[in-house]
Design a protein around this motif. Structure first.
Motif, PDB file in Angstrom:
ATOM      1  N   GLN A 126     -89.765 -47.066  33.427  1.00 11.71           N
ATOM      2  CA  GLN A 126     -88.770 -48.064  33.822  1.00 11.71           C
ATOM      3  C   GLN A 126     -89.410 -49.425  34.029  1.00 11.71           C
ATOM      4  O   GLN A 126     -88.770 -50.452  33.802  1.00 11.71           O
ATOM      5  CB  GLN A 126     -88.032 -47.622  35.071  1.00 11.71           C
ATOM      6  CG  GLN A 126     -87.020 -46.531  34.780  1.00 11.71           C
ATOM      7  CD  GLN A 126     -86.321 -46.022  36.018  1.00 11.71           C
ATOM      8  OE1 GLN A 126     -86.876 -46.003  37.106  1.00 11.71           O
ATOM      9  NE2 GLN A 126     -85.079 -45.593  35.847  1.00 11.71           N
ATOM     10  N   SER A 127     -90.676 -49.441  34.420  1.00  8.28           N
ATOM     11  CA  SER A 127     -91.348 -50.720  34.611  1.00  8.28           C
ATOM     12  C   SER A 127     -91.600 -51.424  33.286  1.00  8.28           C
ATOM     13  O   SER A 127     -91.846 -52.629  33.252  1.00  8.28           O
ATOM     14  CB  SER A 127     -92.668 -50.527  35.369  1.00  8.28           C
ATOM     15  OG  SER A 127     -93.604 -49.852  34.549  1.00  8.28           O
ATOM     16  N   LEU A 128     -91.522 -50.697  32.190  1.00  7.22           N
ATOM     17  CA  LEU A 128     -91.745 -51.274  30.866  1.00  7.22           C
ATOM     18  C   LEU A 128     -90.478 -51.850  30.248  1.00  7.22           C
ATOM     19  O   LEU A 128     -90.538 -52.606  29.285  1.00  7.22           O
ATOM     20  CB  LEU A 128     -92.318 -50.232  29.907  1.00  7.22           C
ATOM     21  CG  LEU A 128     -93.649 -49.593  30.308  1.00  7.22           C
ATOM     22  CD1 LEU A 128     -94.006 -48.481  29.344  1.00  7.22           C
ATOM     23  CD2 LEU A 128     -94.740 -50.652  30.355  1.00  7.22           C
ATOM     24  N   GLY A 153     -93.510 -30.093  38.568  1.00  7.15           N
ATOM     25  CA  GLY A 153     -93.029 -30.641  37.296  1.00  7.15           C
ATOM     26  C   GLY A 153     -91.984 -31.727  37.511  1.00  7.15           C
ATOM     27  O   GLY A 153     -91.985 -32.748  36.818  1.00  7.15           O
ATOM     28  N   ILE A 154     -91.103 -31.519  38.476  1.00  2.45           N
ATOM     29  CA  ILE A 154     -90.092 -32.531  38.799  1.00  2.45           C
ATOM     30  C   ILE A 154     -90.774 -33.808  39.272  1.00  2.45           C
ATOM     31  O   ILE A 154     -90.444 -34.908  38.825  1.00  2.45           O
ATOM     32  CB  ILE A 154     -89.102 -31.996  39.862  1.00  2.45           C
ATOM     33  CG1 ILE A 154     -88.205 -30.916  39.241  1.00  2.45           C
ATOM     34  CG2 ILE A 154     -88.266 -33.122  40.465  1.00  2.45           C
ATOM     35  CD1 ILE A 154     -87.368 -30.147  40.244  1.00  2.45           C
ATOM     36  N   SER A 155     -91.740 -33.656  40.163  1.00  8.28           N
ATOM     37  CA  SER A 155     -92.462 -34.812  40.696  1.00  8.28           C
ATOM     38  C   SER A 155     -93.183 -35.585  39.589  1.00  8.28           C
ATOM     39  O   SER A 155     -93.123 -36.818  39.543  1.00  8.28           O
ATOM     40  CB  SER A 155     -93.466 -34.353  41.751  1.00  8.28           C
ATOM     41  OG  SER A 155     -94.222 -35.431  42.215  1.00  8.28           O
ATOM     42  N   GLU A 156     -93.828 -34.864  38.699  1.00  9.41           N
ATOM     43  CA  GLU A 156     -94.522 -35.526  37.579  1.00  9.41           C
ATOM     44  C   GLU A 156     -93.545 -36.307  36.708  1.00  9.41           C
ATOM     45  O   GLU A 156     -93.833 -37.425  36.277  1.00  9.41           O
ATOM     46  CB  GLU A 156     -95.263 -34.505  36.725  1.00  9.41           C
ATOM     47  CG  GLU A 156     -96.523 -33.975  37.365  1.00  9.41           C
ATOM     48  CD  GLU A 156     -97.236 -32.963  36.475  1.00  9.41           C
ATOM     49  OE1 GLU A 156     -96.590 -32.374  35.575  1.00  9.41           O
ATOM     50  OE2 GLU A 156     -98.436 -32.784  36.676  1.00  9.41           O
ATOM     51  N   ARG A 157     -92.405 -35.714  36.431  1.00  8.13           N
ATOM     52  CA  ARG A 157     -91.409 -36.386  35.595  1.00  8.13           C
ATOM     53  C   ARG A 157     -90.832 -37.617  36.291  1.00  8.13           C
ATOM     54  O   ARG A 157     -90.598 -38.639  35.655  1.00  8.13           O
ATOM     55  CB  ARG A 157     -90.314 -35.393  35.201  1.00  8.13           C
ATOM     56  CG  ARG A 157     -90.793 -34.462  34.085  1.00  8.13           C
ATOM     57  CD  ARG A 157     -89.940 -33.200  33.977  1.00  8.13           C
ATOM     58  NE  ARG A 157     -90.377 -32.338  32.890  1.00  8.13           N
ATOM     59  CZ  ARG A 157     -91.426 -31.529  32.950  1.00  8.13           C
ATOM     60  NH1 ARG A 157     -92.175 -31.471  34.043  1.00  8.13           N
ATOM     61  NH2 ARG A 157     -91.749 -30.763  31.921  1.00  8.13           N
ATOM     62  N   GLN A 158     -90.642 -37.523  37.605  1.00  7.91           N
ATOM     63  CA  GLN A 158     -90.157 -38.685  38.348  1.00  7.91           C
ATOM     64  C   GLN A 158     -91.167 -39.833  38.280  1.00  7.91           C
ATOM     65  O   GLN A 158     -90.780 -40.996  38.142  1.00  7.91           O
ATOM     66  CB  GLN A 158     -89.875 -38.303  39.797  1.00  7.91           C
ATOM     67  CG  GLN A 158     -88.653 -37.416  39.945  1.00  7.91           C
ATOM     68  CD  GLN A 158     -88.509 -36.829  41.330  1.00  7.91           C
ATOM     69  OE1 GLN A 158     -89.475 -36.644  42.059  1.00  7.91           O
ATOM     70  NE2 GLN A 158     -87.272 -36.510  41.700  1.00  7.91           N
ATOM     71  N   GLN A 159     -92.439 -39.503  38.355  1.00  6.77           N
ATOM     72  CA  GLN A 159     -93.478 -40.525  38.248  1.00  6.77           C
ATOM     73  C   GLN A 159     -93.488 -41.153  36.858  1.00  6.77           C
ATOM     74  O   GLN A 159     -93.644 -42.373  36.720  1.00  6.77           O
ATOM     75  CB  GLN A 159     -94.846 -39.933  38.577  1.00  6.77           C
ATOM     76  CG  GLN A 159     -95.004 -39.560  40.035  1.00  6.77           C
ATOM     77  CD  GLN A 159     -96.278 -38.785  40.309  1.00  6.77           C
ATOM     78  OE1 GLN A 159     -97.139 -38.668  39.456  1.00  6.77           O
ATOM     79  NE2 GLN A 159     -96.386 -38.254  41.513  1.00  6.77           N
ATOM     80  N   ARG A 160     -93.318 -40.339  35.834  1.00  6.15           N
ATOM     81  CA  ARG A 160     -93.273 -40.866  34.462  1.00  6.15           C
ATOM     82  C   ARG A 160     -92.075 -41.787  34.277  1.00  6.15           C
ATOM     83  O   ARG A 160     -92.165 -42.832  33.630  1.00  6.15           O
ATOM     84  CB  ARG A 160     -93.237 -39.719  33.444  1.00  6.15           C
ATOM     85  CG  ARG A 160     -94.565 -38.995  33.329  1.00  6.15           C
ATOM     86  CD  ARG A 160     -94.544 -37.922  32.286  1.00  6.15           C
ATOM     87  NE  ARG A 160     -94.370 -38.490  30.953  1.00  6.15           N
ATOM     88  CZ  ARG A 160     -94.041 -37.785  29.889  1.00  6.15           C
ATOM     89  NH1 ARG A 160     -93.831 -36.492  29.985  1.00  6.15           N
ATOM     90  NH2 ARG A 160     -93.903 -38.376  28.716  1.00  6.15           N
ATOM     91  N   ILE A 161     -90.933 -41.396  34.847  1.00  6.22           N
ATOM     92  CA  ILE A 161     -89.740 -42.238  34.766  1.00  6.22           C
ATOM     93  C   ILE A 161     -90.017 -43.589  35.410  1.00  6.22           C
ATOM     94  O   ILE A 161     -89.678 -44.635  34.831  1.00  6.22           O
ATOM     95  CB  ILE A 161     -88.520 -41.547  35.413  1.00  6.22           C
ATOM     96  CG1 ILE A 161     -88.045 -40.382  34.534  1.00  6.22           C
ATOM     97  CG2 ILE A 161     -87.390 -42.540  35.660  1.00  6.22           C
ATOM     98  CD1 ILE A 161     -87.005 -39.486  35.194  1.00  6.22           C
ATOM     99  N   ALA A 201     -88.301 -50.480  24.322  1.00  9.72           N
ATOM    100  CA  ALA A 201     -87.352 -50.247  25.410  1.00  9.72           C
ATOM    101  C   ALA A 201     -86.397 -49.110  25.055  1.00  9.72           C
ATOM    102  O   ALA A 201     -86.097 -48.260  25.898  1.00  9.72           O
ATOM    103  CB  ALA A 201     -86.578 -51.518  25.721  1.00  9.72           C
ATOM    104  N   GLU A 202     -85.940 -49.079  23.817  1.00  6.85           N
ATOM    105  CA  GLU A 202     -85.036 -48.004  23.379  1.00  6.85           C
ATOM    106  C   GLU A 202     -85.751 -46.658  23.427  1.00  6.85           C
ATOM    107  O   GLU A 202     -85.173 -45.654  23.854  1.00  6.85           O
ATOM    108  CB  GLU A 202     -84.517 -48.291  21.978  1.00  6.85           C
ATOM    109  CG  GLU A 202     -83.543 -49.450  21.926  1.00  6.85           C
ATOM    110  CD  GLU A 202     -83.235 -49.915  20.507  1.00  6.85           C
ATOM    111  OE1 GLU A 202     -83.839 -49.403  19.549  1.00  6.85           O
ATOM    112  OE2 GLU A 202     -82.389 -50.814  20.373  1.00  6.85           O
ATOM    113  N   GLN A 203     -87.005 -46.628  22.997  1.00  5.60           N
ATOM    114  CA  GLN A 203     -87.777 -45.384  23.053  1.00  5.60           C
ATOM    115  C   GLN A 203     -87.996 -44.945  24.495  1.00  5.60           C
ATOM    116  O   GLN A 203     -87.871 -43.755  24.809  1.00  5.60           O
ATOM    117  CB  GLN A 203     -89.115 -45.543  22.334  1.00  5.60           C
ATOM    118  CG  GLN A 203     -88.993 -45.628  20.841  1.00  5.60           C
ATOM    119  CD  GLN A 203     -90.328 -45.876  20.155  1.00  5.60           C
ATOM    120  OE1 GLN A 203     -91.302 -46.262  20.790  1.00  5.60           O
ATOM    121  NE2 GLN A 203     -90.366 -45.661  18.856  1.00  5.60           N
TER     122      GLN A 203
END
Length: 65
Positions: free
Chosen positions: A62-64, A50-58, A13-15
């Motif tokens: 967050q689900s983790l 790139g913004i869209s990809e990063r939003q998807q990664r976030i 979670a910290e990572q």
């Protein structure tokens, strides 16, 4: 004393939170670059993608947490 599983979950979670902070900083920098008007129009799509990809990664990270 927390179990090994609990300790690992906390570390994960910290990572994830650290990665999310980095991704958010990237998004802010990309958005600022677009807003500045200094980016050629040919690069705006790349930055927006790139913004869209990063939003998807976030969202996935967050689900983790």
């Amino acid at each position: 004393m927390p179990s090994i599983t609990q300790q690992l979950a906390r570390t994960d979670a910290e990572q994830a939170q650290a990665i999310i902070a980095t991704l958010r900083a990237d998004i802010a920098n990309m958005s600022a670059a677009i807003a500045s008007g200094q980016v050629p129009e040919t690069e705006i799509y790349t930055l927006e993608h790139g913004i869209s990809e990063r939003q998807q990664r976030i969202a996935r990270l967050q689900s983790l947490i």
